[in-house]
Design a protein around this motif. Structure first.
Motif, PDB file in Angstrom:
ATOM      1  N   THR A  37      47.046   2.902 -39.085  1.00 28.97           N
ATOM      2  CA  THR A  37      47.690   3.685 -39.620  1.00 28.97           C
ATOM      3  C   THR A  37      47.242   2.041 -40.773  1.00 28.97           C
ATOM      4  N   ASP A  38      46.994   3.230 -41.995  1.00 25.65           N
ATOM      5  CA  ASP A  38      47.367   2.605 -43.606  1.00 25.65           C
ATOM      6  C   ASP A  38      48.869   3.272 -44.247  1.00 25.65           C
ATOM      7  N   GLY A  39      49.646   3.676 -43.119  1.00 28.00           N
ATOM      8  CA  GLY A  39      50.820   4.456 -43.702  1.00 28.00           C
ATOM      9  C   GLY A  39      50.986   5.758 -44.112  1.00 28.00           C
ATOM     10  N   THR A  40      49.793   6.008 -44.466  1.00 31.10           N
ATOM     11  CA  THR A  40      48.661   7.382 -45.064  1.00 31.10           C
ATOM     12  C   THR A  40      48.337   7.778 -44.204  1.00 31.10           C
ATOM     13  N   ALA A  41      47.615   7.727 -43.622  1.00 33.74           N
ATOM     14  CA  ALA A  41      46.850   7.889 -42.713  1.00 33.74           C
ATOM     15  C   ALA A  41      46.505   7.365 -40.926  1.00 33.74           C
ATOM     16  N   LEU A  42      46.392   8.001 -39.577  1.00 36.96           N
ATOM     17  CA  LEU A  42      46.282   7.713 -38.589  1.00 36.96           C
ATOM     18  C   LEU A  42      44.486   8.779 -38.774  1.00 36.96           C
ATOM     19  N   TRP A  43      44.335   6.625 -37.157  1.00 37.71           N
ATOM     20  CA  TRP A  43      42.736   7.516 -36.765  1.00 37.71           C
ATOM     21  C   TRP A  43      43.063   6.997 -35.559  1.00 37.71           C
ATOM     22  N   GLY A  44      42.049   7.314 -34.983  1.00 38.58           N
ATOM     23  CA  GLY A  44      41.899   6.574 -33.777  1.00 38.58           C
ATOM     24  C   GLY A  44      40.462   7.107 -32.668  1.00 38.58           C
ATOM     25  N   GLU A  45      40.328   6.653 -32.008  1.00 43.02           N
ATOM     26  CA  GLU A  45      39.133   7.253 -30.988  1.00 43.02           C
ATOM     27  C   GLU A  45      39.469   8.102 -29.614  1.00 43.02           C
ATOM     28  N   CYS A  46      39.352   8.835 -29.167  1.00 40.99           N
ATOM     29  CA  CYS A  46      40.197   9.182 -27.940  1.00 40.99           C
ATOM     30  C   CYS A  46      38.700   9.902 -26.832  1.00 40.99           C
ATOM     31  N   LYS A  47      38.652   9.474 -25.555  1.00 42.02           N
ATOM     32  CA  LYS A  47      37.946   9.464 -24.672  1.00 42.02           C
ATOM     33  C   LYS A  47      37.919  10.555 -24.224  1.00 42.02           C
ATOM     34  N   GLY A  48      36.823  12.234 -24.106  1.00 41.43           N
ATOM     35  CA  GLY A  48      36.386  12.570 -23.806  1.00 41.43           C
ATOM     36  C   GLY A  48      35.810  12.992 -22.077  1.00 41.43           C
ATOM     37  N   SER A  49      35.211  13.966 -22.057  1.00 39.52           N
ATOM     38  CA  SER A  49      34.381  14.563 -20.900  1.00 39.52           C
ATOM     39  C   SER A  49      32.307  13.620 -21.032  1.00 39.52           C
ATOM     40  N   THR A  52      30.039   9.806 -25.803  1.00 39.26           N
ATOM     41  CA  THR A  52      30.705   9.205 -27.072  1.00 39.26           C
ATOM     42  C   THR A  52      32.217   9.977 -27.045  1.00 39.26           C
ATOM     43  N   PRO A  53      33.048   9.136 -28.008  1.00 42.96           N
ATOM     44  CA  PRO A  53      34.419   9.354 -27.609  1.00 42.96           C
ATOM     45  C   PRO A  53      34.759  10.864 -28.989  1.00 42.96           C
ATOM     46  N   TYR A  54      36.095  11.163 -28.841  1.00 42.81           N
ATOM     47  CA  TYR A  54      36.056  11.836 -30.175  1.00 42.81           C
ATOM     48  C   TYR A  54      37.118  11.203 -31.257  1.00 42.81           C
ATOM     49  N   ARG A  55      36.340  11.551 -32.690  1.00 40.13           N
ATOM     50  CA  ARG A  55      36.923  10.560 -33.403  1.00 40.13           C
ATOM     51  C   ARG A  55      37.988  11.222 -34.148  1.00 40.13           C
ATOM     52  N   THR A  56      38.788  11.459 -34.097  1.00 37.01           N
ATOM     53  CA  THR A  56      40.369  12.282 -34.592  1.00 37.01           C
ATOM     54  C   THR A  56      40.589  11.175 -35.709  1.00 37.01           C
ATOM     55  N   ALA A  57      41.331  11.900 -37.183  1.00 37.38           N
ATOM     56  CA  ALA A  57      41.843  11.471 -38.132  1.00 37.38           C
ATOM     57  C   ALA A  57      42.773  12.331 -38.936  1.00 37.38           C
ATOM     58  N   ILE A  58      43.999  11.642 -39.164  1.00 39.76           N
ATOM     59  CA  ILE A  58      44.887  12.847 -39.697  1.00 39.76           C
ATOM     60  C   ILE A  58      45.685  12.328 -41.419  1.00 39.76           C
ATOM     61  N   GLU A  59      45.566  12.965 -42.209  1.00 37.33           N
ATOM     62  CA  GLU A  59      46.062  12.333 -43.223  1.00 37.33           C
ATOM     63  C   GLU A  59      47.776  12.876 -43.597  1.00 37.33           C
ATOM     64  N   LEU A  60      48.701  12.337 -43.732  1.00 35.98           N
ATOM     65  CA  LEU A  60      50.020  12.589 -43.464  1.00 35.98           C
ATOM     66  C   LEU A  60      50.476  13.892 -44.139  1.00 35.98           C
ATOM     67  N   ALA A  61      50.326  13.546 -46.062  1.00 37.34           N
ATOM     68  CA  ALA A  61      51.072  14.043 -46.916  1.00 37.34           C
ATOM     69  C   ALA A  61      51.187  15.436 -47.000  1.00 37.34           C
ATOM     70  N   THR A  62      49.934  16.204 -46.610  1.00 34.71           N
ATOM     71  CA  THR A  62      49.622  17.146 -46.583  1.00 34.71           C
ATOM     72  C   THR A  62      50.268  18.099 -45.013  1.00 34.71           C
ATOM     73  N   PRO A  63      49.815  18.000 -44.435  1.00 38.38           N
ATOM     74  CA  PRO A  63      49.085  16.913 -43.306  1.00 38.38           C
ATOM     75  C   PRO A  63      47.899  17.704 -43.438  1.00 38.38           C
ATOM     76  N   ALA A  64      46.718  16.870 -43.075  1.00 41.85           N
ATOM     77  CA  ALA A  64      45.716  17.820 -42.536  1.00 41.85           C
ATOM     78  C   ALA A  64      44.445  16.553 -41.936  1.00 41.85           C
ATOM     79  N   TYR A  65      43.694  17.093 -41.070  1.00 50.26           N
ATOM     80  CA  TYR A  65      42.778  16.630 -39.742  1.00 50.26           C
ATOM     81  C   TYR A  65      41.661  16.652 -40.161  1.00 50.26           C
ATOM     82  N   GLN A  66      40.795  15.812 -38.928  1.00 47.03           N
ATOM     83  CA  GLN A  66      40.123  16.178 -38.797  1.00 47.03           C
ATOM     84  C   GLN A  66      39.781  15.435 -37.301  1.00 47.03           C
TER      85      GLN A  66
END
Length: 429
Positions: A37-49, A52-66
């Motif tokens: 996290t840089d204070g404005t966004a979070l990110w990480g890779e989550c192990k799935g089935s 290739t892990p899923y790439r997840t990012a969150i922008e906190l102010a809105t918030p917005a997700y990918q």
């Protein structure tokens, strides 16, 4: 220091209960790698089935997700799980510079926002839209006058209003389009009243430059102009206070879920309405617990009767509010207050109101609230019947403090307080 969201706040963003449950399984560090996290966004890779892990990012102010997962829910379980991890185990999401794929996503969002702002600020674009809105409003006035000229009871020449609503959309007057669509569902006895108010709004939209600035802003909002929250905050001024959360209500249709949160300033006494929106299957981002105090800065949207606001900087997490209920008005004072507000904004359907020492009464012709001197009807269409019986059960015949919206169609209760008890929500399940 970075403010972490509470678990309650994170789970309120979930589109449904299964998403909350699935997110809980992803709230531990084990399935995650590359978090930061840089204070404005979070990110990480989550192990799935898959491999290739899923790439997840969150922008906190809105918030917005990918997220790269195939889920159609928004936010998905991975975004919720990452938020829960960040909230509950801060060390598992360390401070870092955004990964390349995160930085690219954030930059694309910023670029799109800047392009929208440039387009809205272009004076020629604004002039062309104003001309289209005025032309659409002038056409609407003619259509309304034509219906009245033929007589409201004469349906031989009156078709559905959908065609006229489409014309208002073409004129970039979405607010007029919404009001026009509602005409087909109105009972006969209310048509003339609604025609008159809509004709007044259309007339004002054709003479915007002649109106006082505050009233012009109100007309623009009701016609369908939008103002970005960032623009409202930048224009200021902001009002800092400890805001009591009076209540909230969610409404949904096939296109949007809208959350309304009402606040009252402990120092200023000002009331404010916060709006948050979610797409189908997505809960609105804003979640403030009823009865709590939030110290924050608000900026009000311009208008003749400013009420809607946007949330600026917060100073700490919500705290439990006072033990007793908020101060309330008599029914007579509520009626007078609404009358004063309508003098500023003729199209105001209702205003937030706290009634003190009222008793709910169930009669053959509906529900009422009475303070022993005056009585106000409850707008039962705005609240489930079960909630009204819950209101009666909380009261047990004793006076209550009730917050809701009061207008010309009656009172729509949202929250109730009885002596020595926590606030009871009356709108959402």
């Amino acid at each position: 220091m970075e403010e972490r969201w509470s678990t309650e706040h994170v789970l309120s963003l979930a589109p449904d209960a299964p998403s909350q449950k699935a997110a809980g399984k992803l709230s531990a560090p084990a399935p995650w790698s590359g978090t930061g996290t840089d204070g404005t966004a979070l990110w990480g890779e989550c192990k799935g089935s898959g491999r290739t892990p899923y790439r997840t990012a969150i922008e906190l102010a809105t918030p917005a997700y990918q997220c790269s997962c195939p889920s159609r829910k928004f936010p998905c379980k991975h975004a919720l799980g990452l938020l829960l991890l960040w909230s509950g185990t801060p060390a598992a999401v360390p401070a870092a510079e955004p990964a390349d794929w995160v930085a690219e996503w954030l930059k694309s969002r910023q670029d799109r926002a800047e392009k929208r702002a440039e387009k809205q600020a272009d004076p020629e674009t604004a002039r062309r839209r104003a001309a289209r809105v005025a032309a659409g409003a002038a056409e609407l006035r003619l259509r309304l006058a034509d219906r009245v000229r033929h007589g409201l009871a004469d349906q031989s020449t009156a078709g559905p209003w959908e065609e006229v609503a489409a014309r208002m959309v073409d004129a970039q007057a979405s607010g007029l389009a919404t009001k026009v669509r509602e005409l087909d569902a109105l009972p006969q006895e209310r048509l003339l009243e609604e025609y008159a108010m809509l004709h007044l709004l259309a007339t004002a939209a054709t003479r915007m430059e002649e109106l006082p600035a505050e009233l012009a802003a109100t007309v623009q909002t009701r016609v369908g102009y939008t103002v970005e929250a960032a623009e409202v905050l930048a224009a200021g001024p902001t009002v800092r206070d400890r805001w009591l959360v009076l209540g909230s209500r969610d409404t949904a249709d096939e296109r949007l879920t809208t959350r309304r949160v009402w606040l009252r300033g402990a120092k200023t006494g000002r009331q404010a309405l916060l709006l948050a929106f979610g797409r189908p299957g997505q809960a609105p981002a804003l979640a403030l617990p009823t009865g709590h105090l939030v110290e924050a800065e608000l900026a009000y949207y311009p208008g003749a009767h400013p009420l809607r606001a946007t949330l600026g900087e917060r100073y700490g997490a919500p705290e439990p509010g006072p033990a007793g209920p908020p101060a309330g008005l008599t029914v007579a004072e509520a009626v007078a207050g609404y009358g004063t507000a309508v003098a500023d904004d003729p199209w105001l359907e209702s205003r937030p109101t706290v009634l003190g020492d009222v008793v709910p009464v169930h009669a053959p012709d509906g529900w009422f609230l009475t303070d022993g001197h005056h009585t106000v009807p409850v707008r039962a269409s705005a609240v489930p019947e079960a909630a009204l019986w819950r209101l009666a059960a909380v009261s047990t015949g004793r006076p209550l403090t009730v917050f809701g919206e009061y207008g010309h169609q009656g009172f729509a209760p949202v929250t109730a307080w009885s002596a020595g008890r926590h606030p009871v929500g009356l709108t959402n399940p």
